[in-house]
Design an enzyme around this catalytic site. Structure first.
Site, short mmCIF file in Angstrom:
data_model
loop_
_atom_site.label_atom_id
_atom_site.label_comp_id
_atom_site.label_asym_id
_atom_site.label_seq_id
_atom_site.Cartn_x
_atom_site.Cartn_y
_atom_site.Cartn_z
N ASP A 40 25.68 16.71 32.88
CA ASP A 40 26.07 17.99 32.27
C ASP A 40 24.95 18.51 31.38
OD1 ASP A 40 27.41 20.15 30.98
OD2 ASP A 40 29.32 19.16 31.41
N SER A 93 30.68 24.70 32.38
CA SER A 93 30.82 23.43 33.11
C SER A 93 32.02 23.40 34.05
CB SER A 93 30.94 22.27 32.13
OG SER A 93 29.74 22.14 31.43
N THR A 146 34.37 18.97 33.33
CA THR A 146 33.74 18.46 34.55
C THR A 146 34.69 17.58 35.37
OG1 THR A 146 31.64 18.60 33.39
CG2 THR A 146 31.64 17.40 35.48
N GLU A 292 29.97 11.38 35.53
CA GLU A 292 29.35 12.38 34.68
C GLU A 292 28.70 11.81 33.42
OE1 GLU A 292 31.83 14.81 32.19
OE2 GLU A 292 30.40 16.46 32.18
N ASP A 297 24.75 17.70 27.66
CA ASP A 297 25.15 19.07 27.34
C ASP A 297 25.46 19.24 25.85
OD1 ASP A 297 26.32 21.76 28.10
OD2 ASP A 297 28.12 20.78 27.32
N HIS A 301 23.88 21.81 23.24
CA HIS A 301 24.59 22.83 22.46
C HIS A 301 24.20 22.76 20.98
CE1 HIS A 301 27.28 24.70 25.31
NE2 HIS A 301 27.56 23.52 25.84
N ASP A 339 25.11 20.66 36.28
CA ASP A 339 25.93 21.86 36.41
C ASP A 339 25.23 23.11 35.88
OD1 ASP A 339 26.08 20.86 33.85
OD2 ASP A 339 28.26 20.96 33.70
N HIS A 340 24.22 22.88 35.04
CA HIS A 340 23.44 23.97 34.43
C HIS A 340 22.50 23.33 33.43
CE1 HIS A 340 25.95 23.21 30.96
NE2 HIS A 340 27.00 23.31 31.74
MG MG Z 1 31.03 18.13 31.31
ZN ZN Z 2 28.04 23.12 27.77
#
Ligand code: MG
Ligand code: ZN
Length: 538
Positions: A40, A93, A146, A292, A297, A301, A339-340
């Site tokens: 993620d 996500s 996710t 995951e 992620d 953030h 996912d990004h």
């Molecule tokens: Mg996630």
């Molecule tokens: Zn995020």
């Protein structure tokens, strides 16, 4: 004539060779197992941080300085994936995981729905219908966006109580993560029966607004319950619901500090994945397993450069397990993707502390020192980043828990400097603590309801997580010293890198620049599953 004979002999030879060399996928027209890894927020820049650290840190953290990430890349094929929703530029996500899991365009923040809002069957559900075993493993919460997007369908990723209920109904064989709070009936905090079942490191505070006990529901569905490392290790073949934290599992810095401790009670991501694989690997009809590394992620953030490195190290341990597991296997497709990207992170050159001129031996520099106009970043920065021993969010929440009279500049400096390899000036501390009026104030919004928020000087619209944003200011204060920049507290549209390992005839189908929906469709097809799609992928 002679040439023609040689040619036809060669053709014959190559045809018969091809026959013998047919791989598992060619022979069977499908693959038996799929392991689908979603890092993620794991964009290309996040991969580059891991690689730079592995190659150039002062200590050799990796044997021969080779990461598992690059071993996987060497073993498989590489492609690039666009992850945007059907009607937006940037993805979150749940939408991204839904596009992978269903092969359909989805909407931001919905779970398991197509972009019309219809329920769309996920690869996990399709696999289960065909008698494959299934599993979900995450180091966040099992009900988080996710994993939820593989085994539930909801108009909001935030409806985690309902998502928990539905996930048990869909019934993946293995579910290992955090998130106990969505499985406990309301008012569980002092429940002695539950306390007897669940070890003391996990709080019993429920998030549910009803008396439904999903642990009981799970037991009735023959799930073995596990709440710590030991009980997870003791599970037998069959269904497992493992919930190892009340909310999220611990972060990557905790992982680095605790992974070697023998008395550790919380399993690592790699350990959870290992139990899942052992449980699923001899499934007669094959399996689908999603894993995951989810907190890359979260570090993104918060623009937490140190935490990001530790999250990537945790992910690489998982990659090591998967690399070993895939060795000699013909019947499995491993997909490692993201996912990004999160944070718009990168190392960057600057005008700060431009490096001193140095002697170089090359002909062209005879009698002259080499000097660059900018600071291109020194490798020693990597070691300093690694030595961060507490996340910036925890550092900030420590301060917020102190009594007011303790919250002095001197105390904060001391606290931050004891966990980071940098000195802080008074000006830095003031910058960290400054607040300003929330330009994007909305009383009805989960994250925008504060009238006053930590002060972000530019791009403030992209820093919308309320007080958590205070931890992001560390990146602004330290960026020039770390040669690191962050563009946002949210996600970017950066295409992500995807690795596929498995039979060559299959992995070559994943070559090129793909959209996440195409990856979903190709993976569903690879398992020999059938689905009718509603939308044409652009
Ligand atoms: Mg996630
Ligand atoms: Zn995020």
């Amino acid at each position: 004539m002679q040439n023609a004979l040689v040619l036809s002999l060669l053709i014959l030879l190559s045809v018969s060779c091809n026959k013998e060399n047919k791989d598992y996928y060619q022979k069977n027209g499908k693959i038996k197992n799929v392991i689908f890894v979603i890092g993620d927020g794991m964009g290309p820049q996040q991969l580059s941080m891991l690689q730079l650290f592995a190659k150039h840190s002062q200590e050799e953290h990796f044997k021969n300085r080779v990461t598992n990430l690059e071993k996987l890349m060497a073993a498989g094929s590489l492609s690039t994936v666009m992850t945007n929703p059907g009607k937006n530029l940037v993805v979150d996500s749940s939408c991204s995981a839904t596009q992978y899991s269903t092969g359909e365009y989805s909407l931001p923040e919905v779970v398991g729905l197509d972009h019309h809002g219809e329920v769309s069957k996920t690869i996990l559900e399709l696999a289960k219908e065909k008698g494959l075993k299934t599993g979900l493993v995450s180091d966040t919460r099992i009900t988080h966006a996710t994993p939820a997007s593989f085994a539930s369908h909801n108009t909001s990723r935030n409806d985690e109580n309902e998502i928990a209920r539905e996930m048990l109904e869909v019934g993946p064989d293995i579910m290992l993560s955090g998130g106990l709070r969505h499985f406990l009936p309301q008012n569980s905090t002092n429940d002695t029966e539950l306390r007897g079942l669940i070890p003391s490191h996990i709080s019993l505070k429920s998030k549910r607004k009803d008396d439904i006990n999903l642990l009981e529901v799970a037991s009735n569905k023959n799930y073995q319950l596990a709440f710590d490392k030991k009980s997870l290790e003791k599970t037998e073949k069959g269904k497992i619901l493992g919930l190892f934290e009340n909310s999220a599992m611990p972060d990557g810095i905790w992982h680095t500090q605790n992974k070697s401790k023998t008395d550790r009670v919380i399993p690592t991501l790699k350990e959870m994945a290992s139990v899942a694989l052992k449980n699923l690997e001899d499934s007669e009809n094959g399996f689908f397993l999603m894993i995951e590394p989810g907190q890359i992620d979260w570090a993104g953030h918060r623009n937490d450069t140190g935490l990001l490195l530790h999250e990537m190290l945790r992910a690489d341990e998982l990659f090591g397990l998967l690399h070993e597991w895939m060795k000699g296997r013909e019947d499995t497709l491993l997909v490692v993707t993201a996912d990004h990207e999160t944070g718009g992170f990168g190392f960057s050159y600057s005008g700060y502390d431009v490096l001193k001129p140095v002697k170089v031996t090359g002909e062209k520099f005879k009698g002259e020192d080499y000097r660059s106009n900018y600071n291109y970043g020194d490798f020693s920065t990597l070691d300093k980043i690694y030595k961060q021993s507490r996340s910036t969010q925890q550092l900030m929440s420590d301060v917020q828990k102190w009594p007011k009279e303790k919250q002095t500049i001197a105390n904060m400096k001391e606290h931050f400097e004891s966990h980071m390899q940098y000195s802080f000036s008074d000006k830095d501390i003031k910058k960290l603590m400054r607040s300003s009026k929330n330009e994007f104030y909305r009383p009805d919004h989960k994250n925008l309801k504060l009238k006053e928020v930590p002060h972000i000087e530019d791009f403030a619209a992209f820093y919308t997580y309320g007080n958590i944003t205070r931890s992001n200011i560390f990146a602004r204060v330290l960026g020039h010293k770390q040669s690191a920049v962050w563009a946002t507290a949210s996600h970017t549209s950066t295409p992500v890198t995807m690795i596929t390992v498995g039979p060559k005839s299959l992995t070559q189908e994943f070559n090129g620049l793909l959209h996440s929906t195409e990856v979903g469709r190709k993976t569903i097809k690879a398992l020999g599953l059938k689905k009718e799609y509603k939308t044409i992928i652009k």
